[in-house]
Write an enzyme that holds these catalytic residues in place. Sequence first.
Site, mmCIF file in Angstrom:
data_model
loop_
_atom_site.group_PDB
_atom_site.id
_atom_site.type_symbol
_atom_site.label_atom_id
_atom_site.label_comp_id
_atom_site.label_asym_id
_atom_site.label_seq_id
_atom_site.Cartn_x
_atom_site.Cartn_y
_atom_site.Cartn_z
ATOM 1 N N TYR A 60 1.045 -1.035 -0.016
ATOM 2 C CA TYR A 60 0.012 -0.022 -0.143
ATOM 3 C C TYR A 60 0.955 1.154 0.086
ATOM 4 O O TYR A 60 1.420 1.476 0.921
ATOM 5 C CB TYR A 60 -0.950 -0.087 1.097
ATOM 6 C CG TYR A 60 -1.933 -1.001 1.317
ATOM 7 C CD1 TYR A 60 -2.300 -2.113 0.241
ATOM 8 C CD2 TYR A 60 -2.534 -1.296 2.469
ATOM 9 C CE1 TYR A 60 -3.240 -2.826 0.469
ATOM 10 C CE2 TYR A 60 -3.531 -2.189 2.568
ATOM 11 C CZ TYR A 60 -3.962 -2.940 1.570
ATOM 12 O OH TYR A 60 -4.907 -3.988 1.715
ATOM 13 N N PHE A 209 -14.053 -4.984 1.450
ATOM 14 C CA PHE A 209 -15.044 -4.417 0.542
ATOM 15 C C PHE A 209 -16.698 -4.588 0.937
ATOM 16 O O PHE A 209 -17.360 -5.179 0.180
ATOM 17 C CB PHE A 209 -14.935 -4.816 -1.194
ATOM 18 C CG PHE A 209 -13.639 -4.478 -1.687
ATOM 19 C CD1 PHE A 209 -12.973 -3.298 -1.377
ATOM 20 C CD2 PHE A 209 -13.329 -5.386 -2.736
ATOM 21 C CE1 PHE A 209 -11.822 -3.022 -2.112
ATOM 22 C CE2 PHE A 209 -11.945 -5.081 -3.522
ATOM 23 C CZ PHE A 209 -11.194 -3.831 -3.025
ATOM 24 N N PRO A 210 -16.750 -4.071 2.182
ATOM 25 C CA PRO A 210 -18.082 -4.175 2.597
ATOM 26 C C PRO A 210 -19.426 -3.475 1.847
ATOM 27 O O PRO A 210 -20.517 -4.102 1.930
ATOM 28 C CB PRO A 210 -18.283 -3.641 4.089
ATOM 29 C CG PRO A 210 -17.020 -2.633 3.975
ATOM 30 C CD PRO A 210 -15.997 -3.175 3.044
ATOM 31 N N LEU A 211 -19.156 -2.679 0.827
ATOM 32 C CA LEU A 211 -20.212 -1.990 0.044
ATOM 33 C C LEU A 211 -19.544 -2.309 -1.535
ATOM 34 O O LEU A 211 -20.076 -1.479 -2.334
ATOM 35 C CB LEU A 211 -20.252 -0.648 0.479
ATOM 36 C CG LEU A 211 -21.155 -0.190 1.776
ATOM 37 C CD1 LEU A 211 -21.040 1.313 2.041
ATOM 38 C CD2 LEU A 211 -22.154 -0.799 1.627
ATOM 39 N N GLY A 212 -18.933 -3.177 -1.755
ATOM 40 C CA GLY A 212 -18.374 -3.207 -2.989
ATOM 41 C C GLY A 212 -19.183 -3.928 -3.764
ATOM 42 O O GLY A 212 -19.701 -5.161 -3.411
ATOM 43 N N PHE A 214 -22.111 -3.438 -5.265
ATOM 44 C CA PHE A 214 -23.466 -3.296 -5.148
ATOM 45 C C PHE A 214 -24.021 -2.830 -6.556
ATOM 46 O O PHE A 214 -23.611 -1.664 -7.135
ATOM 47 C CB PHE A 214 -24.005 -2.376 -4.187
ATOM 48 C CG PHE A 214 -23.918 -3.045 -2.641
ATOM 49 C CD1 PHE A 214 -25.126 -3.038 -1.812
ATOM 50 C CD2 PHE A 214 -22.829 -3.700 -2.287
ATOM 51 C CE1 PHE A 214 -24.901 -3.686 -0.488
ATOM 52 C CE2 PHE A 214 -22.763 -4.464 -0.954
ATOM 53 C CZ PHE A 214 -23.920 -4.236 -0.270
ATOM 54 N N PRO A 216 -27.309 -0.492 -8.297
ATOM 55 C CA PRO A 216 -28.082 0.563 -7.979
ATOM 56 C C PRO A 216 -29.275 0.084 -6.961
ATOM 57 O O PRO A 216 -29.575 0.557 -6.048
ATOM 58 C CB PRO A 216 -28.325 1.159 -9.151
ATOM 59 C CG PRO A 216 -27.398 0.767 -10.161
ATOM 60 C CD PRO A 216 -26.655 -0.587 -9.884
#
Length: 282
Positions: A60, A209-212, A214, A216
């Site tokens: 990173y 990626f807890p919101l990766g 998704f 719409p």
Amino acid sequence: MNQQYQPKHADIVFNRIGYGAMQLAGPHVWGPPKDRAAALAVLREAVERGVNHIDTSDFYGPHVTNQIIREALHPYRDDLTIVTKIGYRRGDDQSWLPAASAQELRAAVHDNLRNLGLEVLDVVNYRAPGAAAPDGQPLAEPLSVLLRMKKEGLIRHIGLSNVTAEQVKEAQQLTDIVCVQNQYNLAHRGDDALIDTLAAQGIAYVPFFPLGGFSPLQSEALTRTAAALGATTIQVALAWLLQRAPNILVIPGTSSLAHLRENLAAGALQLDPATIAALNAI
């Protein structure tokens, strides 16, 4: 909800909400952050608020996040566990390149040790190849390198990242595994069976990626649920993960103090069975 977890094969007690350091680097996880002071402040407040698990990697930046962690937190608290990963490197064009030869893996461990200011790494995850998904390559050769470094006293525990259930089984024939780090969230639940298997075996599962990814419509459904609860979408997503299985550790990352506080507050958000059922349908 149990807010701590100790893997069977480790003497480490994790607070289940940790911190992912990827966003401490600059855009595209490359170069220094725009506001180094803010990055230092986020790390220090995270630890002050009870975070005892920081997920990082020397690729990173490269090197940047580990150097910031060291500046912010060294000498480290006795209960702080820093989990790093090796198996990739960054190209000069900012690309992500597999780096799994014995020489590359050994160099990566020493880079992490030097930039974090440590003599031994608590947990090293081998990040297996595969961009969109794990490619299932055999793990015996790279894990043999990690096992040699473990015998040398450079690594305490070994974990896996970006792996299939079959690769986990292969690895377990060679060594104890303390954690598995894969993509998993409300919308991407391919690891459901693996999570349950690992829970029964006393192995931590660390979703990224807890919101990766998704769609719409999925995002809209999550937003509606969050609004009804008076919470943010990330808080609901994290709370769902924490209630999904007792061996799940979450590592949300941010460079913002406000977002850090929101993320940590997810631990107090209890989802009732009706809400969980609605979320499971996403």
